[in-house]
Write an enzyme that holds these catalytic residues in place. Structure first.
Site, PDB file in Angstrom:
ATOM      1  CD  GLU A  32      -2.576   1.679   0.278  1.00 21.21           C
ATOM      2  OE1 GLU A  32      -3.417   0.900  -0.184  1.00 21.21           O
ATOM      3  OE2 GLU A  32      -2.375   2.825  -0.213  1.00 21.21           O
ATOM      4  CE  LYS A  50     -22.097   7.279   2.885  1.00 16.55           C
ATOM      5  NZ  LYS A  50     -21.472   7.015   1.571  1.00 16.55           N
ATOM      6  N   GLY A 182     -25.022  14.686 -10.739  1.00 20.56           N
ATOM      7  CA  GLY A 182     -26.108  14.326  -9.809  1.00 20.56           C
ATOM      8  C   GLY A 182     -26.136  12.841  -9.542  1.00 20.56           C
ATOM      9  CD  GLU A 204     -26.757  13.861 -14.108  1.00 18.91           C
ATOM     10  OE1 GLU A 204     -25.954  13.744 -13.173  1.00 18.91           O
ATOM     11  OE2 GLU A 204     -26.638  13.254 -15.199  1.00 18.91           O
ATOM     12  CB  VAL A 238     -20.184  22.634 -16.369  1.00 18.58           C
ATOM     13  CG1 VAL A 238     -19.094  23.653 -16.093  1.00 18.58           C
ATOM     14  CG2 VAL A 238     -21.155  22.553 -15.196  1.00 18.58           C
ATOM     15  N   GLY A 271     -18.072  10.752 -11.663  1.00 17.63           N
ATOM     16  CA  GLY A 271     -17.719   9.342 -11.811  1.00 17.63           C
ATOM     17  C   GLY A 271     -16.285   9.075 -11.370  1.00 17.63           C
ATOM     18  NE  ARG A 272     -13.815   6.330  -6.773  1.00 15.82           N
ATOM     19  CZ  ARG A 272     -12.894   7.096  -6.156  1.00 15.82           C
ATOM     20  NH1 ARG A 272     -13.143   8.372  -5.933  1.00 15.82           N
ATOM     21  NH2 ARG A 272     -11.755   6.577  -5.764  1.00 15.82           N
ATOM     22  CG  HIS A 444     -46.676  -3.476  14.484  1.00 12.46           C
ATOM     23  ND1 HIS A 444     -46.872  -2.816  13.285  1.00 12.46           N
ATOM     24  CD2 HIS A 444     -47.456  -2.852  15.406  1.00 12.46           C
ATOM     25  CE1 HIS A 444     -47.754  -1.837  13.482  1.00 12.46           C
ATOM     26  NE2 HIS A 444     -48.113  -1.837  14.750  1.00 12.46           N
TER      27      HIS A 444
HETATM   28  P1  FAD Z   1      -9.719   1.356  -3.060  1.00 12.14           P
HETATM   29  O1  FAD Z   1     -10.507   1.516  -1.845  1.00 12.14           O
HETATM   30  O2  FAD Z   1      -9.652   2.490  -4.019  1.00 12.14           O
HETATM   31  O3  FAD Z   1      -8.254   0.972  -2.582  1.00 12.14           O
HETATM   32  C1  FAD Z   1      -7.196   0.852  -3.471  1.00 12.14           C
HETATM   33  C2  FAD Z   1      -5.906   1.016  -2.696  1.00 12.14           C
HETATM   34  O4  FAD Z   1      -4.817   0.697  -3.557  1.00 12.14           O
HETATM   35  C3  FAD Z   1      -5.677   2.451  -2.225  1.00 12.14           C
HETATM   36  O5  FAD Z   1      -5.400   2.454  -0.847  1.00 12.14           O
HETATM   37  C4  FAD Z   1      -4.473   2.928  -3.038  1.00 12.14           C
HETATM   38  O6  FAD Z   1      -3.633   3.817  -2.314  1.00 12.14           O
HETATM   39  C5  FAD Z   1      -3.770   1.616  -3.322  1.00 12.14           C
HETATM   40  N1  FAD Z   1      -2.956   1.651  -4.542  1.00 12.14           N
HETATM   41  C6  FAD Z   1      -3.373   1.961  -5.793  1.00 12.14           C
HETATM   42  N2  FAD Z   1      -2.354   1.865  -6.661  1.00 12.14           N
HETATM   43  C7  FAD Z   1      -1.269   1.463  -5.930  1.00 12.14           C
HETATM   44  C8  FAD Z   1       0.076   1.194  -6.267  1.00 12.14           C
HETATM   45  N3  FAD Z   1       0.523   1.288  -7.515  1.00 12.14           N
HETATM   46  N4  FAD Z   1       0.919   0.815  -5.282  1.00 12.14           N
HETATM   47  C9  FAD Z   1       0.478   0.712  -3.990  1.00 12.14           C
HETATM   48  N5  FAD Z   1      -0.792   0.960  -3.632  1.00 12.14           N
HETATM   49  C10 FAD Z   1      -1.645   1.324  -4.582  1.00 12.14           C
HETATM   50  N6  FAD Z   1     -18.859   2.397  -1.623  1.00 12.14           N
HETATM   51  C11 FAD Z   1     -19.795   1.782  -0.884  1.00 12.14           C
HETATM   52  O7  FAD Z   1     -19.970   0.567  -0.996  1.00 12.14           O
HETATM   53  N7  FAD Z   1     -20.556   2.481   0.027  1.00 12.14           N
HETATM   54  C12 FAD Z   1     -20.408   3.812   0.197  1.00 12.14           C
HETATM   55  O8  FAD Z   1     -21.101   4.414   1.017  1.00 12.14           O
HETATM   56  C13 FAD Z   1     -19.433   4.487  -0.577  1.00 12.14           C
HETATM   57  N8  FAD Z   1     -19.244   5.808  -0.422  1.00 12.14           N
HETATM   58  C14 FAD Z   1     -18.267   6.423  -1.138  1.00 12.14           C
HETATM   59  C15 FAD Z   1     -18.089   7.791  -0.965  1.00 12.14           C
HETATM   60  C16 FAD Z   1     -17.114   8.458  -1.683  1.00 12.14           C
HETATM   61  C17 FAD Z   1     -16.928   9.942  -1.488  1.00 12.14           C
HETATM   62  C18 FAD Z   1     -16.282   7.728  -2.590  1.00 12.14           C
HETATM   63  C19 FAD Z   1     -15.204   8.432  -3.353  1.00 12.14           C
HETATM   64  C20 FAD Z   1     -16.453   6.374  -2.776  1.00 12.14           C
HETATM   65  C21 FAD Z   1     -17.460   5.703  -2.056  1.00 12.14           C
HETATM   66  N9  FAD Z   1     -17.683   4.343  -2.223  1.00 12.14           N
HETATM   67  C22 FAD Z   1     -18.653   3.728  -1.494  1.00 12.14           C
HETATM   68  C23 FAD Z   1     -16.899   3.527  -3.162  1.00 12.14           C
HETATM   69  C24 FAD Z   1     -15.804   2.734  -2.409  1.00 12.14           C
HETATM   70  O9  FAD Z   1     -14.963   3.640  -1.746  1.00 12.14           O
HETATM   71  C25 FAD Z   1     -15.020   1.890  -3.380  1.00 12.14           C
HETATM   72  O10 FAD Z   1     -15.884   1.075  -4.135  1.00 12.14           O
HETATM   73  C26 FAD Z   1     -14.043   0.992  -2.635  1.00 12.14           C
HETATM   74  O11 FAD Z   1     -13.149   1.746  -1.860  1.00 12.14           O
HETATM   75  C27 FAD Z   1     -13.250   0.140  -3.618  1.00 12.14           C
HETATM   76  O12 FAD Z   1     -12.372  -0.668  -2.912  1.00 12.14           O
HETATM   77  P2  FAD Z   1     -11.032  -1.214  -3.602  1.00 12.14           P
HETATM   78  O13 FAD Z   1     -10.351  -2.038  -2.563  1.00 12.14           O
HETATM   79  O14 FAD Z   1     -11.330  -1.805  -4.909  1.00 12.14           O
HETATM   80  O15 FAD Z   1     -10.160   0.100  -3.916  1.00 12.14           O
HETATM   81  P1  NAD Z   2     -21.827   8.540 -10.513  1.00 11.74           P
HETATM   82  O1  NAD Z   2     -21.534   7.738 -11.720  1.00 11.74           O
HETATM   83  O2  NAD Z   2     -22.650   7.983  -9.447  1.00 11.74           O
HETATM   84  O3  NAD Z   2     -22.509   9.917 -10.939  1.00 11.74           O
HETATM   85  C1  NAD Z   2     -21.895  10.804 -11.829  1.00 11.74           C
HETATM   86  C2  NAD Z   2     -22.987  11.676 -12.407  1.00 11.74           C
HETATM   87  O4  NAD Z   2     -22.379  12.729 -13.098  1.00 11.74           O
HETATM   88  C3  NAD Z   2     -23.903  10.948 -13.384  1.00 11.74           C
HETATM   89  O5  NAD Z   2     -25.240  11.203 -13.051  1.00 11.74           O
HETATM   90  C4  NAD Z   2     -23.518  11.548 -14.733  1.00 11.74           C
HETATM   91  O6  NAD Z   2     -24.602  11.594 -15.632  1.00 11.74           O
HETATM   92  C5  NAD Z   2     -23.080  12.928 -14.316  1.00 11.74           C
HETATM   93  N1  NAD Z   2     -22.139  13.573 -15.215  1.00 11.74           N
HETATM   94  C6  NAD Z   2     -21.118  13.032 -15.913  1.00 11.74           C
HETATM   95  N2  NAD Z   2     -20.448  13.988 -16.596  1.00 11.74           N
HETATM   96  C7  NAD Z   2     -21.060  15.157 -16.305  1.00 11.74           C
HETATM   97  C8  NAD Z   2     -20.828  16.504 -16.687  1.00 11.74           C
HETATM   98  N3  NAD Z   2     -19.832  16.833 -17.504  1.00 11.74           N
HETATM   99  N4  NAD Z   2     -21.656  17.443 -16.211  1.00 11.74           N
HETATM  100  C9  NAD Z   2     -22.695  17.124 -15.369  1.00 11.74           C
HETATM  101  N5  NAD Z   2     -22.951  15.874 -14.977  1.00 11.74           N
HETATM  102  C10 NAD Z   2     -22.138  14.902 -15.427  1.00 11.74           C
HETATM  103  O7  NAD Z   2     -20.378   8.991  -9.978  1.00 11.74           O
HETATM  104  P2  NAD Z   2     -19.947   9.680  -8.621  1.00 11.74           P
HETATM  105  O8  NAD Z   2     -21.086  10.327  -7.962  1.00 11.74           O
HETATM  106  O9  NAD Z   2     -18.734  10.470  -8.959  1.00 11.74           O
HETATM  107  O10 NAD Z   2     -19.500   8.433  -7.755  1.00 11.74           O
HETATM  108  C11 NAD Z   2     -18.531   7.532  -8.288  1.00 11.74           C
HETATM  109  C12 NAD Z   2     -18.783   6.141  -7.815  1.00 11.74           C
HETATM  110  O11 NAD Z   2     -18.380   6.007  -6.461  1.00 11.74           O
HETATM  111  C13 NAD Z   2     -20.249   5.720  -7.827  1.00 11.74           C
HETATM  112  O12 NAD Z   2     -20.667   5.297  -9.094  1.00 11.74           O
HETATM  113  C14 NAD Z   2     -20.242   4.609  -6.833  1.00 11.74           C
HETATM  114  O13 NAD Z   2     -19.789   3.442  -7.485  1.00 11.74           O
HETATM  115  C15 NAD Z   2     -19.212   5.061  -5.826  1.00 11.74           C
HETATM  116  N6  NAD Z   2     -19.899   5.698  -4.668  1.00 11.74           N
HETATM  117  C16 NAD Z   2     -20.787   4.943  -3.953  1.00 11.74           C
HETATM  118  C17 NAD Z   2     -21.446   5.510  -2.891  1.00 11.74           C
HETATM  119  C18 NAD Z   2     -22.406   4.668  -2.110  1.00 11.74           C
HETATM  120  O14 NAD Z   2     -22.368   3.447  -2.253  1.00 11.74           O
HETATM  121  N7  NAD Z   2     -23.273   5.251  -1.305  1.00 11.74           N
HETATM  122  C19 NAD Z   2     -21.238   6.836  -2.539  1.00 11.74           C
HETATM  123  C20 NAD Z   2     -20.339   7.565  -3.288  1.00 11.74           C
HETATM  124  C21 NAD Z   2     -19.665   6.987  -4.356  1.00 11.74           C
END
Ligand code: FAD
Ligand code: NAD
Length: 475
Positions: A32, A50, A182, A204, A238, A271-272, A444
């Site tokens: 890591e 959260k 959104g 959005e 945008v 998105g991601r 209930h």
């Molecule tokens: P990651 O959690 O991204 O972990 C990857 C790890 O690999 C990182 O620690 C990184 O530093 C390490 N790494 C990468 N490349 C290298 C390298 N070359 N060498 C060494 N280390 C490296 N998901 C949910 O299910 N519920 C939620 O409520 C939720 N909320 C979210 C809110 C936000 C704001 C965001 C951004 C995401 C959220 N997600 C949520 C999505 C969730 O965080 C991811 O789906 C999850 O973390 C993915 O797990 P992972 O182990 O695949 O990768």
């Molecule tokens: P998302 O894919 O959920 O939403 C991105 C939104 O941006 C979409 O509605 C898309 O139509 C819109 N969009 C794309 N390009 C745009 C532009 N140029 N202008 C305006 N709107 C645009 O992505 P996110 O909200 O960035 O979250 C990324 C991912 O992280 C999620 O898909 C999810 O997998 C994970 N995540 C999960 C949770 C959870 O489980 N509660 C919370 C946060 C994030």
């Protein structure tokens, strides 16, 4: 160093895999680059968001108490204390992971890893001046996760334009905030900032919030967000961002033509992207899709016999529980077990207020695939518990196979939907029928009852819903 198994990435996918491997007696190293374990989810995702949403919910509830005759004073927000409390949550959990990895004898390797061939990782030190090292392995589980997608035109080099990581740092409560996107992050973080006092606008691109989610579920959320947010701009793009010293001017192209507005801050949440680049995968036989996802089979194996991949780096939905589940499958496969990642239901939860949750087949998926389903909706206006909570805006709906009465999907919108959906996951995985749900006695008064009641409603037998009998005229 040589290890039989190396896990690359210490997020919820990677650490779950490494810990299970150790539990099964395998010798395992975990690489890591970050100084703390937990990945996106724990350090800059699920957990901090959260924690902040919990604060937002308490603020909202204290306002809602007014209609019950309970009046609180306007809250005073101490941002330093709020940030510190959020960090405490992260520190407790990441500290726990460090202890757990030590106890399990997982070899921790700190640094940024890159494949030089199918059986070797070169690890560059994370700290400047640190020594790099080479790790050879029999198998590697790649769990490198994902990062925020960037739009080059928005990279204006201003701290006022943030991604989700920046938004979670909570530098201030801006007077106004534009959220671009959104989706999950846009609506969750938009809710946090709106509850803390920012005037939030969401823009959005498509014609709906949460484009992939069920419309019945999004409707009550959108209605509430229309009250909480300053504006929701759909079908709007945008086109340009100009950052000044204290504000950002944003130019839009929407259904009514071009417009522009100044905001104190902008959050880009569009998105991601998978972390599959820069890893030296070209030195292995691993195949990467045009979108950058590592291609895997049902056992999480890549095209390279020495490398498996799990979590965000290998596809959607990018959710923590999917990543950790895949991590466990990958380890079981390497342990010689007939494991397969073939879930009937991966639950999805949007932790807004109300929460939206779904599992299994959705109405849109059924329509797109031409599958015949019967849908039963149970409005929370018929739930005693929802009335007691003052939250009759919720809805529970089940999708049922009309031939066999098998439950195929569950969707819920309302407070606590994220907790309630677990029953649906179990029902779908176990192949339960709507009758199983209906005849299992639910406590209930709870919101959980609405799951059983939606099954009753499927048979036209819900106590709190009157449906005229089709054959009533015959009597
Ligand atoms: P990651 O959690 O991204 O972990 C990857 C790890 O690999 C990182 O620690 C990184 O530093 C390490 N790494 C990468 N490349 C290298 C390298 N070359 N060498 C060494 N280390 C490296 N998901 C949910 O299910 N519920 C939620 O409520 C939720 N909320 C979210 C809110 C936000 C704001 C965001 C951004 C995401 C959220 N997600 C949520 C999505 C969730 O965080 C991811 O789906 C999850 O973390 C993915 O797990 P992972 O182990 O695949 O990768
Ligand atoms: P998302 O894919 O959920 O939403 C991105 C939104 O941006 C979409 O509605 C898309 O139509 C819109 N969009 C794309 N390009 C745009 C532009 N140029 N202008 C305006 N709107 C645009 O992505 P996110 O909200 O960035 O979250 C990324 C991912 O992280 C999620 O898909 C999810 O997998 C994970 N995540 C999960 C949770 C959870 O489980 N509660 C919370 C946060 C994030």
């Amino acid at each position: 160093m040589h290890v039989p198994l190396v896990v690359l990435g210490g997020g919820p996918g990677g650490y779950a895999a490494a810990f299970l491997a150790a539990d099964l007696g395998m010798e395992v190293a975990l690489v890591e680059r970050d100084e703390r374990l937990g990945g996106t989810c724990l350090l800059r995702g699920c957990i901090p968001s959260k924690a902040l949403l919990h604060v937002g919910r308490v603020l909202a509830e204290s306002r809602e108490m007014e209609e019950w005759g309970i009046h609180f004073q306007k809250p005073r927000i101490d941002l330093d204390a709020l940030r510190a409390r959020k960090e405490k949550v992260i520190a407790a959990l990441t500290g726990g992971l460090a202890t757990l990895s030590r106890r399990r004898n997982v070899k921790m390797v700190r640094g940024s890893a890159r494949f030089t061939n199918s059986k070797t990782l070169e690890i560059a030190a994370s700290e400047p001046g640190g020594a790099s090292q080479t790790v050879t392995f029999d198998h590697c589980i790649l769990a490198s996760g994902s990062r925020p997608a960037r739009i080059p035109a928005f990279d204006v080099g201003s701290p006022l334009v943030m991604d989700s990581t920046g938004a979670l740092e909570l530098a201030d409560v801006p007077q106004s905030l534009l959220v671009v996107g959104g989706g999950y992050i846009g609506l969750e973080m938009g809710t946090v900032y709106a509850e803390l006092g920012s005037k939030v606008t969401v823009v959005e691109l498509t014609d709906a919030l949460l484009p992939g989610a069920d419309r019945d579920l999004v409707k009550p959320l959108q209605k509430r967000l229309e009250g909480l947010y300053e504006a929701i701009l759909l079908n709007t793009k945008v086109v340009k961002i100009e950052a000044g010293a204290t504000s950002v001017k944003v130019h839009f192209e929407g259904p009514d033509g071009p417009s522009s507005k100044e905001f104190s801050r902008v959050l880009v949440a569009v998105g991601r992207r998978p972390n599959s680049d820069g890893l030296g995968l070209e030195n292995t036989a691993v195949k990467v899709s045009p979108k950058g996802f590592v291609e895997v089979d049902g056992q999480q194996r890549t095209a390279d016999p020495h490398i498996l991949a799990i979590g965000d780096v290998c596809g959607e939905p990018m959710l923590a529980h999917r990543a950790s589940h895949q991590g466990k499958v990958a380890v079981e496969v390497l342990h010689g077990e007939p494991a397969l990642f073939a879930p009937r239901a991966i639950p999805a939860v949007v932790f807004t207020d109300p929460e939206i949750a779904w599992a299994g087949l959705t109405e849109q998926e059924a329509a797109a695939s031409g599958r015949t389903v019967e849908i039963s909706r149970y409005p929370w206006a018929a739930s005693g518990r929802a009335h007691a909570l003052g939250r009759t805006d919720g809805l529970t709906k089940i999708l049922v196979d009309p031939e066999t009465d098998t439950v195929l999907g569950l969707g819920i919108v309302g407070p606590g939907a994220g907790e309630l959906i677990a029953e649906g996951v179990l029902a779908i995985e176990m192949g339960c029928s709507a009758r199983d749900l209906m005849e299992s006695i639910h406590p209930h008064p709870t919101l959980g009852e609405t799951v059983a009641f939606s099954a009753e409603n499927y048979f036209g037998l819900a106590t709190e819903i009157y449906r005229p009998r089709a054959d009533a005229s015959k009597e």
